[in-house]
Design a protein around this motif. Sequence first.
Motif, PDB file in Angstrom:
ATOM      1  N   ALA A 290       0.826  -1.207   0.000  1.00  0.00           N
ATOM      2  CA  ALA A 290       0.000   0.000   0.000  1.00  0.00           C
ATOM      3  C   ALA A 290       0.865   1.263   0.000  1.00  0.00           C
ATOM      4  N   ALA A 291       1.941   1.248   0.773  1.00  0.00           N
ATOM      5  CA  ALA A 291       2.842   2.404   0.802  1.00  0.00           C
ATOM      6  C   ALA A 291       3.519   2.601  -0.556  1.00  0.00           C
ATOM      7  N   ALA A 292       3.936   1.514  -1.181  1.00  0.00           N
ATOM      8  CA  ALA A 292       4.571   1.615  -2.502  1.00  0.00           C
ATOM      9  C   ALA A 292       3.576   2.140  -3.535  1.00  0.00           C
TER      10      ALA A 292
ATOM     11  N   THR B 200       1.740   6.505  -7.013  1.00  0.00           N
ATOM     12  CA  THR B 200       0.617   7.359  -7.407  1.00  0.00           C
ATOM     13  C   THR B 200       0.963   8.824  -7.201  1.00  0.00           C
ATOM     14  N   TRP B 201       1.541   9.155  -6.052  1.00  0.00           N
ATOM     15  CA  TRP B 201       1.869  10.550  -5.738  1.00  0.00           C
ATOM     16  C   TRP B 201       2.941  11.099  -6.672  1.00  0.00           C
ATOM     17  N   THR B 202       4.002  10.318  -6.927  1.00  0.00           N
ATOM     18  CA  THR B 202       5.139  10.862  -7.673  1.00  0.00           C
ATOM     19  C   THR B 202       4.978  10.772  -9.181  1.00  0.00           C
TER      20      THR B 202
ATOM     21  N   LEU C 181      -2.457  19.075  -9.248  1.00  0.00           N
ATOM     22  CA  LEU C 181      -3.226  18.392  -8.212  1.00  0.00           C
ATOM     23  C   LEU C 181      -2.378  18.132  -6.975  1.00  0.00           C
ATOM     24  N   ARG C 182      -1.105  17.758  -7.173  1.00  0.00           N
ATOM     25  CA  ARG C 182      -0.205  17.565  -6.029  1.00  0.00           C
ATOM     26  C   ARG C 182      -0.041  18.858  -5.244  1.00  0.00           C
ATOM     27  N   ASN C 183       0.135  19.975  -5.964  1.00  0.00           N
ATOM     28  CA  ASN C 183       0.306  21.268  -5.296  1.00  0.00           C
ATOM     29  C   ASN C 183      -0.962  21.667  -4.544  1.00  0.00           C
ATOM     30  N   ARG C 184      -2.134  21.402  -5.119  1.00  0.00           N
ATOM     31  CA  ARG C 184      -3.388  21.712  -4.441  1.00  0.00           C
ATOM     32  C   ARG C 184      -3.523  20.879  -3.165  1.00  0.00           C
ATOM     33  N   LEU C 185      -3.178  19.595  -3.239  1.00  0.00           N
ATOM     34  CA  LEU C 185      -3.251  18.746  -2.055  1.00  0.00           C
ATOM     35  C   LEU C 185      -2.259  19.205  -0.986  1.00  0.00           C
TER      36      LEU C 185
END
Length: 72
Positions: A12-14, A19-21, A28-32
């Motif tokens: 799950a961590a992987a 997904t994040w990177t 979307l990453r910046n908004r989060l």
Amino acid sequence: MMENVIVGLIVAAAFAWVTWTMLLPAGLRNRLRRLAGRPVPSRTGGCSGVCRGCEAAGPRAVKRHSGSCGSH
């Protein structure tokens, strides 16, 4: 049983990291990040202009600089 839980957490961590990177767009990453109260990075990737390594190497390295870090 405990090994299954540990393996599940690692998977799950992987998945979350990939997904994040790689899958989420930068906007979307910046908004989060803003929603979480974290500062948004000023540069989202690549090298715009001159790398710190090129600056330290002197003017000759800057002339060879192709615009992306690592490819001189």
